[in-house]
Design an enzyme around this catalytic site. Structure first.
Site, PDB file in Angstrom:
ATOM      1  N   LYS A 188       0.940  -1.209  -0.010  1.00 17.00           N
ATOM      2  CA  LYS A 188       0.052  -0.086   0.063  1.00 17.00           C
ATOM      3  C   LYS A 188       0.921   1.309  -0.112  1.00 17.00           C
ATOM      4  O   LYS A 188       1.358   1.626   0.997  1.00 17.00           O
ATOM      5  CB  LYS A 188      -0.862  -0.017   1.123  1.00 17.00           C
ATOM      6  CG  LYS A 188      -1.944   1.129   1.270  1.00 17.00           C
ATOM      7  CD  LYS A 188      -2.612   1.600   2.366  1.00 17.00           C
ATOM      8  CE  LYS A 188      -1.689   2.695   3.045  1.00 17.00           C
ATOM      9  NZ  LYS A 188      -1.631   3.927   2.154  1.00 17.00           N
TER      10      LYS A 188
ATOM     11  N   GLY B 294      -5.234   3.506  -0.966  1.00 24.57           N
ATOM     12  CA  GLY B 294      -6.127   3.979   0.069  1.00 24.57           C
ATOM     13  C   GLY B 294      -5.568   4.721   1.197  1.00 24.57           C
ATOM     14  O   GLY B 294      -4.309   4.697   1.305  1.00 24.57           O
TER      15      GLY B 294
ATOM     16  N   GLY C   6      -4.585   5.360   5.386  1.00 22.22           N
ATOM     17  CA  GLY C   6      -4.183   4.665   6.619  1.00 22.22           C
ATOM     18  C   GLY C   6      -5.436   4.180   7.553  1.00 22.22           C
ATOM     19  O   GLY C   6      -5.647   2.882   7.582  1.00 22.22           O
ATOM     20  N   PRO C   7      -6.194   5.020   7.948  1.00 25.48           N
ATOM     21  CA  PRO C   7      -7.177   4.884   8.869  1.00 25.48           C
ATOM     22  C   PRO C   7      -8.258   3.783   8.196  1.00 25.48           C
ATOM     23  O   PRO C   7      -8.869   2.886   8.762  1.00 25.48           O
ATOM     24  CB  PRO C   7      -8.193   6.008   8.854  1.00 25.48           C
ATOM     25  CG  PRO C   7      -6.893   6.931   8.734  1.00 25.48           C
ATOM     26  CD  PRO C   7      -6.205   6.719   7.745  1.00 25.48           C
TER      27      PRO C   7
ATOM     28  N   GLY D 229      -5.518   0.886   5.860  1.00 22.22           N
ATOM     29  CA  GLY D 229      -4.159   0.521   6.382  1.00 22.22           C
ATOM     30  C   GLY D 229      -4.544  -0.394   7.813  1.00 22.22           C
ATOM     31  O   GLY D 229      -3.730  -1.216   8.090  1.00 22.22           O
TER      32      GLY D 229
ATOM     33  N   GLU E  97      10.525   2.207   9.941  1.00 21.80           N
ATOM     34  CA  GLU E  97      11.627   3.380   9.645  1.00 21.80           C
ATOM     35  C   GLU E  97      11.035   4.607   9.652  1.00 21.80           C
ATOM     36  O   GLU E  97      10.125   4.889   8.855  1.00 21.80           O
ATOM     37  CB  GLU E  97      12.177   3.071   8.373  1.00 21.80           C
ATOM     38  CG  GLU E  97      13.588   3.612   8.239  1.00 21.80           C
ATOM     39  CD  GLU E  97      13.558   4.908   7.640  1.00 21.80           C
ATOM     40  OE1 GLU E  97      13.835   6.054   8.534  1.00 21.80           O
ATOM     41  OE2 GLU E  97      13.353   5.187   6.506  1.00 21.80           O
TER      42      GLU E  97
ATOM     43  N   CYS F 181      13.957  11.875   5.786  1.00 24.40           N
ATOM     44  CA  CYS F 181      14.072  11.363   7.176  1.00 24.40           C
ATOM     45  C   CYS F 181      15.242  11.390   7.804  1.00 24.40           C
ATOM     46  O   CYS F 181      15.522  11.731   9.002  1.00 24.40           O
ATOM     47  CB  CYS F 181      13.188  10.173   7.300  1.00 24.40           C
ATOM     48  SG  CYS F 181      14.070   8.715   6.685  1.00 24.40           S
TER      49      CYS F 181
ATOM     50  N   GLU G 172      10.754  17.158  14.161  1.00 20.90           N
ATOM     51  CA  GLU G 172      11.096  16.848  12.749  1.00 20.90           C
ATOM     52  C   GLU G 172      10.120  17.852  11.954  1.00 20.90           C
ATOM     53  O   GLU G 172       8.879  17.866  12.003  1.00 20.90           O
ATOM     54  CB  GLU G 172      10.661  15.363  12.464  1.00 20.90           C
ATOM     55  CG  GLU G 172      10.980  15.127  10.956  1.00 20.90           C
ATOM     56  CD  GLU G 172      10.927  13.729  10.474  1.00 20.90           C
ATOM     57  OE1 GLU G 172      11.736  13.424   9.892  1.00 20.90           O
ATOM     58  OE2 GLU G 172      10.020  13.162  11.105  1.00 20.90           O
TER      59      GLU G 172
END
Length: 475
Positions: free
Chosen positions: A170, A201, A203-204, A207, A245, A279, A378
């Site tokens: 995904k 799609g 996440g909620p 996922g 990660e 990142c 971040e």
């Protein structure tokens, strides 16, 4: 342009079960470049079922069979690099050269490294009288971000295939086009049905259905620390392996005897690469207090030399990738000013001629203290915080004063001097005197930056279980 309104499940391109769609927006001018289908739990269920059914046959394939397919995929990634790069340029705003070379090039880079590792990887090794067997963990869910899309997809899909796992990918719904191209490549390569499945799609919605499913043996996720915590929590009841990660707030320590003329501009460029959306970017610059003014002058000069523009014009830096991230970056800059940091260059003023896009100029703050938000959280944008130190011990303490631990950077008069400091940093990676990443070496971090490692041999082993066969070693 690739089609992200269909899913690839069980070796077939299929329509999603629902009708929900989202626009794919080019951040350079906010134009709509396509649509992505937003899947439902029913789509997740179908993809997982296909992967589970395909696992027994795929895990039984030989090393040579998997190598042949990986090499076909890699060759096609190379052949379609410009197409993949152009998709990434459109969906997340990477400048033309960056998109076609570093972004698109990272796919073959990681597939090639996995091929090299797989050729002689010891899946069985003796330990005394015991035979240690490393075997595929099973069905894997792979969830990837929008900032380096094909890179993160390749660092998961390639080792999962090499290990003998089956999978459901995904990708980010913000940048799904390059993933659709990879699915076309995998289909054309002849990977058996069900081994690789692609769904799109949020996440909620989809996922959670993927990461909490009892038929999934592993989740590999790259993204924000906040999302990583949610995924780990959702996966916990089924005791599956979760490899994360996550974010970072990496420090670059410039030692007093370092070459400032080389170190400072390199750090600024490293921070601003990919519009600061990496990142592992060096987002905290630690310099000796006695040379703070000199360092800031060099940093400002380097930042103001960076060309910002439309990705198609091939500038040094393009827009922030999406509206939500742009709003966050702007808010973080405004908060830094409110907390008392001194704006050295950049800021939130719209760039002339680029008002229609999601642009933020290279931004540097000085007079930053360790307690300020800009030094702790971040930003994930083109923002660098400069902090001063009075001793090397203090520099190390400042670098380690973070909940993250992904990467670090040290510049010194010699590699030996830099290495001595690097050994004291609590991070998963450290770059000495401008050394670049190494695709054979493990990529990953400590603490809130995640767990597990990607890339090369270490990345392959994330997808393997270890079995002890007592008495199984040959005499």
């Amino acid at each position: 342009m690739a089609d992200a309104t269909r899913f690839y499940i069980d070796g077939q391109w299929v329509a999603p079960s629902g009708d929900a769609r989202a626009a794919i927006v080019n951040p350079a001018d906010r134009s709509v470049v396509g649509e992505v289908a937003l899947g439902t739990p029913a789509d997740a269920e179908a993809a997982i079922a296909a992967a589970r059914a395909a696992f027994p046959a795929w895990v039984s394939t030989t090393r040579e069979e998997r190598l042949a397919l990986l090499e076909k995929i890699n060759a096609a990634l190379i052949a379609r690099a410009d197409e993949i790069g152009d998709a990434i340029m459109a969906e997340m705003g990477a400048p033309l050269s960056l998109a076609r070379r570093a972004q698109a090039g990272s796919g073959p880079q990681h597939f090639g490294e996995v091929i090299r590792v797989l050729k002689d990887y010891p899946f069985e090794t003796p330990l005394g009288s015991t035979l240690l067997q490393r075997e595929a963990i099973g069905v894997c869910v792979l969830i990837t971000p929008w900032n380096w899309p094909i890179n993160q997809i390749a660092t998961k899909v390639a080792p999962a295939l090499a290990a003998g796992c089956t999978m459901v990918l995904k990708p980010s719904e913000v940048a799904p086009l390059d993933a659709a191209i990879l699915a076309e490549i995998i289909d054309a390569a002849g990977v058996p049905k069900g081994v690789f499945n692609l769904v799109h799609g949020s996440g909620p919605e989809i996922g959670n259905a993927l990461t909490g499913h009892p038929d999934v043996d592993m989740v590999s996720f790259t993204g924000s620390t906040r999302a990583g915590i949610a995924i780990a929590t959702n996966a916990a009841p089924t005791i599956k392996r979760v490899a994360l990660e996550l974010g970072g707030k990496s420090a670059c320590i410039v030692l007093p005897d370092a070459d400032f003329a080389a170190a400072i501009p390199a750090t600024v460029r490293g921070c601003m690469l990919n519009t600061g959306q990496s990142c592992n970017a060096p987002t905290r610059l630690l310099v000796p207090r006695a040379r703070l003014d000199d360092a800031c002058a060099l940093a400002r000069q380097a930042a103001e030399a960076i060309r910002v523009g439309l990705p198609t014009d091939d500038p040094d830096m393009g827009p922030v990738a999406n509206a939500a991230q742009h709003a966050r970056v702007v808010a973080m800059i405004e908060q830094a000013v409110a907390e008392g940091a001194t704006l050295l260059t950049g800021g939130v003023t719209p760039l002339a001629g680029l008002e229609g896009g999601l642009f933020v100029p290279p931004t540097i703050f000085r007079d930053v203290t360790p307690a300020m938000t800009i030094a702790r959280e971040e930003v994930f944008g083109p923002v660098l915080a400069v902090l001063a130190y009075d001793s090397v011990d203090e520099a190390v303490a400042l670098a380690n004063d973070t909940p993250y631990g992904l990467s670090g950077y040290v510049w010194g008069a010699s590699v030996a001097d830099a290495r001595a400091v690097a050994r004291r940093l609590r991070t998963g990676m450290v770059h000495l005197n401008g050394a670049s990443l190494d695709s054979a070496a493990p990529f990953g971090g400590y603490r809130m930056s995640g767990n597990g490692r990607e890339w090369g041999r270490f990345g392959l082993e994330e997808f393997l279980e270890v079995k002890s066969i007592y008495g199984g070693a040959e005499a």
